[in-house]
Design an enzyme around this catalytic site. Structure first.
Site, mmCIF file in Angstrom:
data_model
loop_
_atom_site.group_PDB
_atom_site.id
_atom_site.type_symbol
_atom_site.label_atom_id
_atom_site.label_comp_id
_atom_site.label_asym_id
_atom_site.label_seq_id
_atom_site.Cartn_x
_atom_site.Cartn_y
_atom_site.Cartn_z
ATOM 1 N N ASN A 70 -0.979 55.140 -72.974
ATOM 2 C CA ASN A 70 -1.243 53.938 -73.390
ATOM 3 C C ASN A 70 -2.476 53.314 -74.264
ATOM 4 O O ASN A 70 -2.267 52.373 -74.873
ATOM 5 C CB ASN A 70 -1.142 52.983 -72.203
ATOM 6 C CG ASN A 70 -1.617 51.697 -72.381
ATOM 7 O OD1 ASN A 70 -0.862 50.843 -72.553
ATOM 8 N ND2 ASN A 70 -2.804 51.395 -71.827
ATOM 9 N N TYR A 75 -1.718 50.884 -87.483
ATOM 10 C CA TYR A 75 -0.979 50.634 -86.387
ATOM 11 C C TYR A 75 0.418 51.132 -86.208
ATOM 12 O O TYR A 75 0.856 51.849 -85.399
ATOM 13 C CB TYR A 75 -1.374 49.148 -85.688
ATOM 14 C CG TYR A 75 -0.467 49.261 -84.468
ATOM 15 C CD1 TYR A 75 -1.238 49.625 -83.165
ATOM 16 C CD2 TYR A 75 0.425 48.513 -84.168
ATOM 17 C CE1 TYR A 75 -0.538 49.522 -81.880
ATOM 18 C CE2 TYR A 75 1.286 48.307 -82.955
ATOM 19 C CZ TYR A 75 0.443 48.793 -81.649
ATOM 20 O OH TYR A 75 1.212 48.696 -80.562
ATOM 21 N N GLY A 112 -6.265 54.266 -71.104
ATOM 22 C CA GLY A 112 -6.610 52.875 -71.060
ATOM 23 C C GLY A 112 -6.184 52.037 -70.226
ATOM 24 O O GLY A 112 -5.653 50.665 -70.334
ATOM 25 N N ARG A 149 -7.539 47.727 -68.703
ATOM 26 C CA ARG A 149 -7.412 46.483 -69.068
ATOM 27 C C ARG A 149 -5.987 46.118 -69.815
ATOM 28 O O ARG A 149 -5.355 47.094 -70.148
ATOM 29 C CB ARG A 149 -8.475 45.920 -70.109
ATOM 30 C CG ARG A 149 -8.571 46.795 -71.522
ATOM 31 C CD ARG A 149 -9.973 46.461 -71.982
ATOM 32 N NE ARG A 149 -10.180 47.378 -73.321
ATOM 33 C CZ ARG A 149 -9.745 46.813 -74.359
ATOM 34 N NH1 ARG A 149 -9.139 45.534 -74.454
ATOM 35 N NH2 ARG A 149 -9.895 47.722 -75.587
ATOM 36 N N LYS A 158 2.399 54.483 -84.486
ATOM 37 C CA LYS A 158 3.418 54.415 -83.428
ATOM 38 C C LYS A 158 4.620 55.001 -84.132
ATOM 39 O O LYS A 158 5.280 55.351 -83.191
ATOM 40 C CB LYS A 158 3.397 53.306 -83.001
ATOM 41 C CG LYS A 158 2.232 52.310 -82.415
ATOM 42 C CD LYS A 158 2.050 53.102 -80.938
ATOM 43 C CE LYS A 158 0.990 52.344 -80.230
ATOM 44 N NZ LYS A 158 0.602 52.916 -78.972
#
Length: 253
Positions: free
Chosen positions: A88, A159, A12, A15, A163
């Protein structure tokens, strides 16, 4: 291994935070593999900005075969294997506190999407990196976490959970791979100002974070990128299995 001798994969990397991490390594003279999934134009622009020390390679990190092929292509391009992996990539998620799903609306498929991006993606890159890292008796694997799984100020259920699982992955890999000269660590930023993923966050939320943070500032992508450099650098040689929270002191672990 000094940073300028490393070949660094940033998933990733076209950006947002990934872009800042790519630029940080490039500024230290490292060779950088800019992985992208859909952001081809941004990846190629970044590659041109850096020059011959960068290559942009498309791959869906959730696809084991595509990841394996990316590692082969990178090794051929630089005539050296990847030494450092930065996990990432963020798949299909935006930090939008208004439209996020609540405890009633969230479904397992939402969790699965984030788990596949965070954990499955990291598993694929780690396993692709292991043969060359074990042969060299050296490797650096760094995962990108979040302070939200320690203090879910905003309950992004899918999310935050993914994580938290990624931290378990990080520490388990650190335990097994340490004897091979491979360190595995996590860098957990706060809400970053501003990336594509955080662009839906209101100014009021950023102001609240700033007022609540000991450093009286909102964390930037550059702040997190600098911490990633530490884990990859010789100064981080004695550190593995750790989660470094970079949020200006908002969460103190």
């Amino acid at each position: 291994m000094k940073l300028h001798n490393q070949v660094v994969l940033v998933t990733g990397g076209a950006r947002g935070l990934g872009r800042e991490i790519v630029k940080a390594f490039a500024e230290e003279g490292a060779k950088v593999v800019i992985n992208y999934y859909q952001s081809k134009e941004k990846a190629l622009e970044l590659k041109e900005e850096i020059g011959s020390n960068a290559v942009a390679i498309q791959a869906d990190i959730r696809d084991r075969q595509q990841v394996q092929e990316m590692f082969v292509e990178a090794k051929h391009f630089f005539d050296h294997p990847i030494t450092t992996v930065i996990n990432n990539a963020l798949v299909g998620f935006r930090f939008d506190p208004i439209s996020k799903k609540d405890a009633t609306d969230i479904i397992w498929e939402d969790y699965l999407l984030q788990l596949e991006g965070a954990v499955r993606g990291s598993l694929n890159t780690t396993q692709a990196a292991l043969p060359d890292m074990k042969e060299a008796k050296y490797g650096r694997i760094i995962t990108i976490g979040t302070n939200l799984f320690q203090n879910p100020v905003v309950p992004y259920h899918d999310y935050n959970t993914s994580k938290a699982a990624l931290l378990g992955f990080t520490r388990s890999m650190a335990k097994e791979l340490g004897e091979c000269g491979i360190t595995v660590n996590m860098v957990s930023g706060g809400l970053l100002k501003t990336t594509d993923a955080s662009s839906a966050t209101s100014d009021e939320v950023f102001q609240l974070i700033e007022a609540s943070t000991p450093l009286q500032k909102v964390t930037t992508p550059t702040d997190v990128a600098n911490a990633v450099l530490f884990f990859a650098s010789p100064w981080g040689n004695g550190v593995t299995g750790q989660n470094l929270v970079v949020d200006g002191g908002l969460v103190m672990d």
